[in-house]
Each structure stands twice: as C-alpha cells, then as structure tokens.
Design an enzyme around this catalytic site. Structure first.
Site, PDB file in Angstrom:
ATOM      1  CG  HIS A  17       5.252   0.853   3.073  1.00 54.52           C
ATOM      2  ND1 HIS A  17       4.348  -0.136   2.747  1.00 54.52           N
ATOM      3  CD2 HIS A  17       4.778   1.988   2.497  1.00 54.52           C
ATOM      4  CE1 HIS A  17       3.374   0.382   2.001  1.00 54.52           C
ATOM      5  NE2 HIS A  17       3.622   1.671   1.829  1.00 54.52           N
TER       6      HIS A  17
ATOM      7  CB  VAL B 132      -3.502   4.792   1.842  1.00 55.29           C
ATOM      8  CG1 VAL B 132      -4.265   5.439   3.004  1.00 55.29           C
ATOM      9  CG2 VAL B 132      -4.067   3.405   1.544  1.00 55.29           C
TER      10      VAL B 132
ATOM     11  CG  HIS C  26       1.360   5.154   4.607  1.00 50.58           C
ATOM     12  ND1 HIS C  26       0.517   5.879   3.819  1.00 50.58           N
ATOM     13  CD2 HIS C  26       1.839   4.153   3.829  1.00 50.58           C
ATOM     14  CE1 HIS C  26       0.460   5.333   2.615  1.00 50.58           C
ATOM     15  NE2 HIS C  26       1.266   4.283   2.595  1.00 50.58           N
TER      16      HIS C  26
ATOM     17  CG  ASN D 156       5.293   4.328  -2.001  1.00 47.97           C
ATOM     18  OD1 ASN D 156       6.450   4.319  -2.391  1.00 47.97           O
ATOM     19  ND2 ASN D 156       4.613   3.219  -1.796  1.00 47.97           N
TER      20      ASN D 156
ATOM     21  CG  ASP E  94       0.500  -3.325   4.062  1.00 44.04           C
ATOM     22  OD1 ASP E  94      -0.414  -3.963   3.489  1.00 44.04           O
ATOM     23  OD2 ASP E  94       1.020  -2.313   3.571  1.00 44.04           O
TER      24      ASP E  94
HETATM   25  P1  5GP Z   1       1.030   2.995  -0.381  1.00 46.59           P
HETATM   26  O1  5GP Z   1       1.000   2.349  -1.741  1.00 46.59           O
HETATM   27  O2  5GP Z   1      -0.012   4.111  -0.256  1.00 46.59           O
HETATM   28  O3  5GP Z   1       2.392   3.415   0.062  1.00 46.59           O
HETATM   29  O4  5GP Z   1       0.642   1.832   0.629  1.00 46.59           O
HETATM   30  C1  5GP Z   1      -0.632   1.611   1.109  1.00 46.59           C
HETATM   31  C2  5GP Z   1      -0.575   0.326   1.886  1.00 46.59           C
HETATM   32  O5  5GP Z   1      -1.694   0.307   2.751  1.00 46.59           O
HETATM   33  C3  5GP Z   1      -0.662  -0.934   1.022  1.00 46.59           C
HETATM   34  O6  5GP Z   1       0.483  -1.736   1.241  1.00 46.59           O
HETATM   35  C4  5GP Z   1      -1.941  -1.620   1.482  1.00 46.59           C
HETATM   36  O7  5GP Z   1      -1.821  -3.014   1.546  1.00 46.59           O
HETATM   37  C5  5GP Z   1      -2.183  -0.996   2.846  1.00 46.59           C
HETATM   38  N1  5GP Z   1      -3.565  -0.835   3.204  1.00 46.59           N
HETATM   39  C6  5GP Z   1      -4.541  -0.250   2.455  1.00 46.59           C
HETATM   40  N2  5GP Z   1      -5.705  -0.233   3.137  1.00 46.59           N
HETATM   41  C7  5GP Z   1      -5.455  -0.819   4.331  1.00 46.59           C
HETATM   42  C8  5GP Z   1      -6.281  -1.119   5.464  1.00 46.59           C
HETATM   43  O8  5GP Z   1      -7.482  -0.826   5.507  1.00 46.59           O
HETATM   44  N3  5GP Z   1      -5.683  -1.734   6.520  1.00 46.59           N
HETATM   45  C9  5GP Z   1      -4.363  -2.059   6.513  1.00 46.59           C
HETATM   46  N4  5GP Z   1      -3.869  -2.660   7.600  1.00 46.59           N
HETATM   47  N5  5GP Z   1      -3.553  -1.812   5.456  1.00 46.59           N
HETATM   48  C10 5GP Z   1      -4.111  -1.195   4.388  1.00 46.59           C
END
Ligand code: 5GP
Ligand code: ZN
Length: 133
Positions: free
Chosen positions: A101, A95, A99, A86, A30
């Site tokens: 975490h 995003v 995915h 999420n 991340d």
């Molecule tokens: P969500 O809130 O959708 O569960 O988590 C999205 C995660 O993706 C966040 O923790 C954010 O830091 C990570 N993230 C968003 N864009 C990118 C990216 O371009 N590269 C990487 N490595 N992580 C990303």
C-alpha cells in the site's frame, strides 16, 4: 492464479484504475482508499506472502513502488507517504496476492500510526539473539 482478483487486475481481465505498469508489476488505485491517491503495487507473478517466492518478486515490487511514489509525489504533492505491506491474516492481509500500500499523507490528516507499548518494552538484545543465533 485462478480466482485471484489481483491476478485478474494485473493481466487486465478485471477492471482497475492503473496508474503505473512495467514488465513485472502493476500499480492501481485501491477501490476503498484511505486517502487521495491510495495505491496498491502488486507483482505480475502470483505470490501470496512477503516470505514466499524469491527476492526477485520483492525487487519487482520495490522498483514499481519507487516509480509510483515519485508519480504520487509529483502529481498530488503530499507532505509524506506511508508504505504498508500486510502479510498474513494476523497483519490484516485480505487479498492473498502480495501487494504494497502507498498512502499519500498530509499534515494533520488524522491517520494514526501503529501502536507502541511503552509499559511492556522487550529486551532488544534477547530479540536480536533470537533472530541472529
Ligand atoms: P490488504 O488488507 O490485503 O493489505 O489490502 C487489500 C486491499 O485491496 C484493500 O485496501 C481493498 O480495499 C483492496 N481491494 C480489494 N479488492 C480490490 C479490487 O478488486 N480492486 C481494487 N482496486 N482494490 C481492491
Ligand atoms: Zn494473484
């Protein structure tokens, strides 16, 4: 899918720090980690939500989650690990490419869990009925 950053990462078009990959899923760090080794595991196929796609998409992620958890455990030796997924903006999804975490945990790391509402406990039988009848 065009415009999806995680699609670009799993195909290698966008840069990421990949730590595990197989035919169906990719695990990468991340970019804003909440702990050392905070990793995202995404299927190669674009699926927005946990409830979209079919079970095979979730199986693909689960296999990669298992392998990645073992890798994190072996190399970083955390005391534990929190797995979080999420789905939907209400849950904090940012995003919209499925995915999971994986957040390595250490005793006393100060991460808080999810809230409970001891003063507002639901009738579990009623909830079960809603889900099964
Ligand atoms: P969500 O809130 O959708 O569960 O988590 C999205 C995660 O993706 C966040 O923790 C954010 O830091 C990570 N993230 C968003 N864009 C990118 C990216 O371009 N590269 C990487 N490595 N992580 C990303
Ligand atoms: Zn995508």
């Amino acid at each position: 899918m065009a415009g999806c950053i995680f699609c670009a990462i799993v195909t290698g078009e966008a840069p990421a720090h990949v730590i595990y990959a197989d035919d169906d899923a990719v695990a990468f760090l991340d970019r804003r980690p909440s702990a050392l080794g905070h990793t995202l595991v995404a299927p190669r196929r674009h699926v927005e939500h946990l409830w979209d796609g079919d079970a095979e998409d979730v199986v693909a992620v689960a296999r990669a989650v298992h392998a990645t958890a073992a890798l994190l455990h072996d190399r970083l030796q955390p005391d534990g690990l929190t797995m979080r997924q999420n789905t939907g903006a209400a849950s904090g999804q940012d995003v919209f490419h499925l995915h999971v975490h994986l957040v390595p945990r250490w005793h006393g790391d100060g991460h808080i869990g999810w809230p409970t509402r001891p003063d507002d406990l639901p009738d579990l039988a009623e909830v079960q009925a809603r889900l099964t009848r």
